[in-house]
Design a protein around this motif. Structure first.
Motif, short mmCIF file in Angstrom:
data_model
loop_
_atom_site.label_atom_id
_atom_site.label_comp_id
_atom_site.label_asym_id
_atom_site.label_seq_id
_atom_site.Cartn_x
_atom_site.Cartn_y
_atom_site.Cartn_z
N HIS A 99 0.89 -1.25 0.07
CA HIS A 99 0.07 0.13 0.00
C HIS A 99 0.94 1.33 0.13
CE1 HIS A 99 -3.67 2.54 0.97
NE2 HIS A 99 -2.60 3.09 1.80
N TYR A 100 0.62 2.06 -0.82
CA TYR A 100 1.42 3.56 -0.84
C TYR A 100 0.35 4.61 -0.64
CZ TYR A 100 5.15 0.95 -3.24
OH TYR A 100 6.29 -0.08 -3.52
N SER A 118 4.86 4.02 2.96
CA SER A 118 4.83 2.47 2.92
C SER A 118 4.98 1.83 4.20
CB SER A 118 5.65 2.15 1.82
OG SER A 118 7.09 2.49 2.11
N SER A 119 4.33 2.15 5.30
CA SER A 119 4.30 1.64 6.43
C SER A 119 4.17 0.15 6.52
CB SER A 119 3.46 2.42 7.46
OG SER A 119 2.13 2.38 7.19
N VAL A 142 15.81 5.54 4.72
CA VAL A 142 16.35 6.45 5.60
C VAL A 142 15.98 6.09 7.13
CG1 VAL A 142 16.63 8.18 3.87
CG2 VAL A 142 14.38 7.95 5.01
N LEU A 143 14.52 5.23 7.02
CA LEU A 143 14.11 4.89 8.70
C LEU A 143 13.60 3.60 8.37
CD1 LEU A 143 12.53 8.20 9.82
CD2 LEU A 143 14.27 6.95 10.87
N HIS A 144 13.72 2.75 9.43
CA HIS A 144 12.97 1.58 9.59
C HIS A 144 11.81 1.72 10.58
CE1 HIS A 144 15.61 -0.35 6.71
NE2 HIS A 144 16.73 0.24 7.24
N GLY A 145 10.90 0.98 10.55
CA GLY A 145 9.74 1.07 11.51
C GLY A 145 8.29 1.47 10.85
N ASP A 149 3.54 9.81 6.75
CA ASP A 149 3.39 10.99 6.67
C ASP A 149 4.80 11.76 6.73
OD1 ASP A 149 0.74 10.80 6.55
OD2 ASP A 149 0.64 11.57 8.37
N THR A 150 6.00 11.30 6.13
CA THR A 150 7.17 11.78 6.22
C THR A 150 7.33 13.15 5.67
OG1 THR A 150 8.24 9.67 6.49
CG2 THR A 150 9.79 11.25 5.88
N THR A 151 7.85 14.27 6.13
CA THR A 151 7.91 15.54 5.53
C THR A 151 9.37 16.03 5.77
OG1 THR A 151 5.58 15.74 6.33
CG2 THR A 151 6.82 17.88 5.66
#
Length: 299
Positions: A99-100, A118-119, A142-145, A149-151
């Protein structure tokens, strides 16, 4: 709203899907609480709808990136915005078994980047437009988890990245702030403190924009079990290693005009030089709703 109207709303109205409303920018200030007069509204239904509009401009053209949902599965599409506020046919950018949503686009160091939500993959992935706007290549995670809503936005000589860890039990989120650095094209993150926030009034609601000397971030206003009631606008401050923000205005459903469907919420605002976009939470008449409630209680 009368007592009868309120009772009808509770008994027969249902919702859960969104659509996008557009208007040409004609001056004014979104923080002034003037009505948002929609000029074009995307068709939508309970099974086919769209949300999370993000507008980007390049070489005099404006492009609308958004989440398109079919039977509760999201993909990322882009359309070009015409001068009369209509749109071209969609081009699908991201679609697979996952899901995107929330296709956040930004420009840095001469390149266009996107971070779609893409959580369900439990990672935040950065893509580079190659070429913009129809082709995107993965740069790195850049992050895992389970972040949403990355801004990303520039703050003076720095880049700031915000993202929000979700709570599966409610709409509460834990906000995270970082300084984003690009070294030889590879991003690195340096954590910042975010000492004061409301977990139901902090989730991202669109790109940061400038108002005079201030930077303003759109923020979702949610409840424990439902997101997207309205949008608040928060003034940003970054002092050393500390990130803070404070509300300076808002956009509520009662300020939206020109939408010929019932709606009771909104959760994204995006703008460029010539256009503005929001998404709205639609509702429909459902005569079976009281019957389902009765059956549930009997069980």
């Amino acid at each position: 709203m009368s007592v009868i109207q309120s009772a009808i709303q509770r008994l027969f109205m249902t919702g859960g899907y969104f659509t996008i409303a557009l208007r040409r920018r004609k001056g004014g200030d979104i923080l002034s609480a003037d009505p948002f007069e929609a000029e074009y509204v995307f068709p939508a239904s309970k099974t086919e709808w769209c949300a999370d509009p993000m507008i980007a401009e390049e070489n005099g053209k404006a492009f609308l990136f958004y989440e398109a949902v079919s039977n509760m599965k999201g993909r990322i599409e882009v359309r070009e915005l015409r001068q009369d506020c209509t749109v071209t046919d969609p081009v699908v950018l991201f679609q697979d078994d996952g899901h995107y949503s929330y296709p956040f686009v930004f420009q840095a160091n001469g390149s266009w980047y996107m971070i779609p939500e893409s959580s369900d993959r439990e990672e935040v992935t950065l893509y580079r437009g190659d070429p913009f706007p129809f082709c995107w290549k993965s740069v790195c995670s850049v992050l895992h988890g389970r972040f949403v809503d990355t801004t990303v936005f520039p703050w003076k000589e720095r880049w700031i990245l915000l993202s929000f860890e979700t709570d599966a039990a409610s709409e509460r989120v834990l906000p995270r702030a970082f300084e984003l650095r690009f070294s030889d094209g590879v991003p690195t993150l340096d954590p910042l403190e975010w000492p004061t926030f409301d977990p139901l009034q902090v989730r991202g609601a669109g790109p940061v924009f400038r108002r005079g000397e201030d930077l303003i971030r759109p923020v979702q206003i949610s409840t424990e079990q439902r997101y997207g009631d309205s949008v608040s606008f928060h003034k940003i401050s970054v002092m050393g290693k500390t990130y803070t923000e404070s509300p300076v205005g808002g956009l509520t459903p009662d300020l939206v005009r020109g939408v010929h469907t019932r709606f009771d919420g909104l959760h994204t605002y995006s703008a460029c030089l010539h256009f503005e976009a929001i998404d709205i939470r639609c509702r429909r008449f459902d005569w079976k709703k009281p019957l389902r409630r009765l059956i549930k209680r009997m069980k």
